[in-house]
Design a protein around this motif. Structure first.
Motif, PDB file in Angstrom:
ATOM      1  N   SER A  10      -5.315   7.366 -12.168  1.00 29.83           N
ATOM      2  CA  SER A  10      -4.110   6.557 -12.346  1.00 29.83           C
ATOM      3  C   SER A  10      -3.299   6.569 -11.053  1.00 29.83           C
ATOM      4  O   SER A  10      -3.520   7.404 -10.172  1.00 29.83           O
ATOM      5  N   SER A  13       3.733   4.764  -8.810  1.00 32.52           N
ATOM      6  CA  SER A  13       4.398   4.046  -7.725  1.00 32.52           C
ATOM      7  C   SER A  13       5.901   4.230  -7.818  1.00 32.52           C
ATOM      8  O   SER A  13       6.470   4.222  -8.905  1.00 32.52           O
ATOM      9  N   THR A  25       7.079  -2.201  -4.484  1.00 29.60           N
ATOM     10  CA  THR A  25       6.533  -0.859  -4.410  1.00 29.60           C
ATOM     11  C   THR A  25       6.768  -0.290  -3.021  1.00 29.60           C
ATOM     12  O   THR A  25       6.438  -0.916  -2.018  1.00 29.60           O
ATOM     13  N   GLN A  28       3.067   5.028  -3.144  1.00 32.65           N
ATOM     14  CA  GLN A  28       2.129   5.249  -4.242  1.00 32.65           C
ATOM     15  C   GLN A  28       1.528   6.632  -4.142  1.00 32.65           C
ATOM     16  O   GLN A  28       1.332   7.157  -3.046  1.00 32.65           O
ATOM     17  N   GLN A  57       6.469   3.557 -11.712  1.00 29.82           N
ATOM     18  CA  GLN A  57       5.482   2.799 -12.469  1.00 29.82           C
ATOM     19  C   GLN A  57       4.198   3.604 -12.523  1.00 29.82           C
ATOM     20  O   GLN A  57       3.707   4.046 -11.482  1.00 29.82           O
ATOM     21  N   GLU A  59       0.352   3.212 -13.430  1.00 29.88           N
ATOM     22  CA  GLU A  59      -0.717   2.271 -13.751  1.00 29.88           C
ATOM     23  C   GLU A  59      -1.957   3.083 -14.086  1.00 29.88           C
ATOM     24  O   GLU A  59      -2.448   3.846 -13.254  1.00 29.88           O
ATOM     25  N   THR A  60      -2.434   2.921 -15.308  1.00 28.95           N
ATOM     26  CA  THR A  60      -3.585   3.688 -15.766  1.00 28.95           C
ATOM     27  C   THR A  60      -4.866   3.093 -15.200  1.00 28.95           C
ATOM     28  O   THR A  60      -4.871   1.986 -14.657  1.00 28.95           O
ATOM     29  N   GLY A  63      -5.572  -0.308 -16.320  1.00 30.60           N
ATOM     30  CA  GLY A  63      -4.714  -1.392 -15.874  1.00 30.60           C
ATOM     31  C   GLY A  63      -3.389  -1.492 -16.617  1.00 30.60           C
ATOM     32  O   GLY A  63      -2.557  -2.328 -16.275  1.00 30.60           O
ATOM     33  N   LYS A  65       0.415  -0.670 -17.566  1.00 29.64           N
ATOM     34  CA  LYS A  65       1.554  -0.232 -16.750  1.00 29.64           C
ATOM     35  C   LYS A  65       2.662   0.282 -17.659  1.00 29.64           C
ATOM     36  O   LYS A  65       3.025  -0.361 -18.633  1.00 29.64           O
ATOM     37  N   TYR A  67       6.642   2.089 -17.384  1.00 27.39           N
ATOM     38  CA  TYR A  67       7.759   2.231 -16.453  1.00 27.39           C
ATOM     39  C   TYR A  67       8.736   3.306 -16.907  1.00 27.39           C
ATOM     40  O   TYR A  67       8.985   3.478 -18.094  1.00 27.39           O
TER      41      TYR A  67
END
Length: 163
Positions: A10, A13, A25, A28, A57, A59-60, A63, A65, A67
């Motif tokens: 994952s 960000s 962003t 990361q 954020q 993101e797995t 895909g 997301k 927050y």
């Protein structure tokens, strides 16, 4: 905690927005194979003036997301902390700079071509500091830059020299 145990692969960000709606962003962090992000700190070295909104954020690998809650921080232009008087000047100029701890305060006055006209150094104390720069009567009338290095902070201010 928002990201209690993020999945390996994952990505986390750091995002910033000027309006709380459109985010960009800034940094990361990839989650390693153990699912660890280790201790992670990050500093925004170029925040926008005024209020900046931040969020994280996740993101797995699939895909999705997720927050974090958004926080709002007010940013002050560091150059606004440098005071200069008189400006325009003829013989001398005084500058003021705040310090969080005692530190060396160096300055240089440069013309617009980058030629150094004068340099100097002072010892500053925690809190507000005022320093006089004397002996400027010999430099020609014109526009100059005062650059002040106080600890790790650098400030720049335009100066106008009169006859």
């Amino acid at each position: 905690m928002l990201f209690r145990s993020p999945q390996a692969g994952s990505t986390i960000s750091v995002q910033r927005s000027a309006d709380g709606q459109q985010f960009v962003t800034l940094a990361q962090l990839a989650v390693d194979s153990t699912g660890s992000t280790l201790p992670f700190t990050w500093r925004d070295t170029r925040p926008g003036a005024g209020i900046n909104y931040y969020r994280l954020q996740l993101e797995t690998t699939g895909g999705a997301k997720v927050y974090s809650d958004m926080i709002a921080l007010h940013s002050v232009d560091p150059n606004a902390l440098l005071t200069v008087a008189p400006n325009p000047f003829s013989q001398q100029v005084q500058f003021g700079v705040p310090l969080t701890a005692a530190a060396r305060v160096g300055y240089r006055i440069m013309d617009l071509y980058g030629h150094v006209m004068q340099t100097g150094q002072f010892t500053g104390q925690a809190g507000s500091n005022l320093f006089w720069v004397n002996g400027l009567g010999n430099i020609p009338a014109g526009i100059y830059l005062l650059e002040v290095q106080a600890g790790v902070q650098r400030y720049t201010q335009k100066l106008i020299k009169t006859e």
